[in-house]
Scaffold this motif. Sequence first.
Motif, PDB file in Angstrom:
ATOM      1  N   LEU A 179      -3.979  -2.232  -7.409  1.00 30.66           N
ATOM      2  CA  LEU A 179      -4.077  -0.610  -7.964  1.00 30.66           C
ATOM      3  C   LEU A 179      -2.562  -0.174  -8.475  1.00 30.66           C
ATOM      4  O   LEU A 179      -2.449   0.416  -9.255  1.00 30.66           O
ATOM      5  N   VAL A 180      -1.712  -0.737  -7.451  1.00 30.73           N
ATOM      6  CA  VAL A 180      -0.184  -0.150  -7.859  1.00 30.73           C
ATOM      7  C   VAL A 180       0.262  -0.815  -9.011  1.00 30.73           C
ATOM      8  O   VAL A 180       0.816  -0.178 -10.022  1.00 30.73           O
ATOM      9  N   LEU A 185      -2.533   0.687 -12.050  1.00 32.94           N
ATOM     10  CA  LEU A 185      -2.722   2.018 -12.477  1.00 32.94           C
ATOM     11  C   LEU A 185      -1.503   2.807 -12.562  1.00 32.94           C
ATOM     12  O   LEU A 185      -1.169   3.108 -11.289  1.00 32.94           O
ATOM     13  N   GLN A 220      -4.881   6.456  -9.540  1.00 29.81           N
ATOM     14  CA  GLN A 220      -4.933   5.682  -8.114  1.00 29.81           C
ATOM     15  C   GLN A 220      -5.643   6.180  -6.865  1.00 29.81           C
ATOM     16  O   GLN A 220      -6.385   5.769  -6.297  1.00 29.81           O
ATOM     17  N   GLN A 232      -9.022   5.506  -5.108  1.00 28.44           N
ATOM     18  CA  GLN A 232      -8.970   5.362  -3.720  1.00 28.44           C
ATOM     19  C   GLN A 232      -9.735   6.413  -2.909  1.00 28.44           C
ATOM     20  O   GLN A 232     -10.280   6.054  -1.933  1.00 28.44           O
TER      21      GLN A 232
END
Length: 188
Positions: free
Chosen positions: A18-19, A22, A28, A32
């Motif tokens: 994700l880091v 995105l 994110q 999440q």
Amino acid sequence: MANKINTNDIGSFVSSFLVEHLIGGRYQDVIQGRYGLKSGEPQTLQAIGDRYGITRERVRQIEALALSSLKAKAEASPYFKSFIQKSIGHLKAVGGAQKEELFFTNLHKTVGDRGQVISFANQARLLLELSGKFSSYKDSYNKDWHCYWYLSDADAKKSQSFVNKVVSTLNERKEEVLTSSKFNEVVN
């Protein structure tokens, strides 16, 4: 970065993925929140919208954009490919469909993940949905059916047919099952 993780830790993969892929905290945060990746409990569109002061529809749009962006990138990841293959193999081994709770508990063992099952389930749900190879059934209005995951419509129909047959047989022969303790004989 996302491919250089411990192969028994879906949490590390999902976090770094994700880091890495995105851009922008809102994307994110929406992913999440929707999948319960931080809190452990998936959040509604409304709850996320209230936090940002935007509509549920806008949150849904952000979620859709983020998932679309992640899908192509996930398919290039060896970890993702391996996880999806193991997930497909597991569901095929149990007939193509399985109750959600059992599916995630058993898949957790199958892939050898070291995290907690509840966290694993939320992270796995994201990856399974990104793959587009799995479907899930959840009907909030029909309490007779549990949530379950399946590979194809034929698998879902086969599972539903089996359950309906068991229920019908038990309804017809309830006394016999309760008094004789011969469940397997009656159902077969």
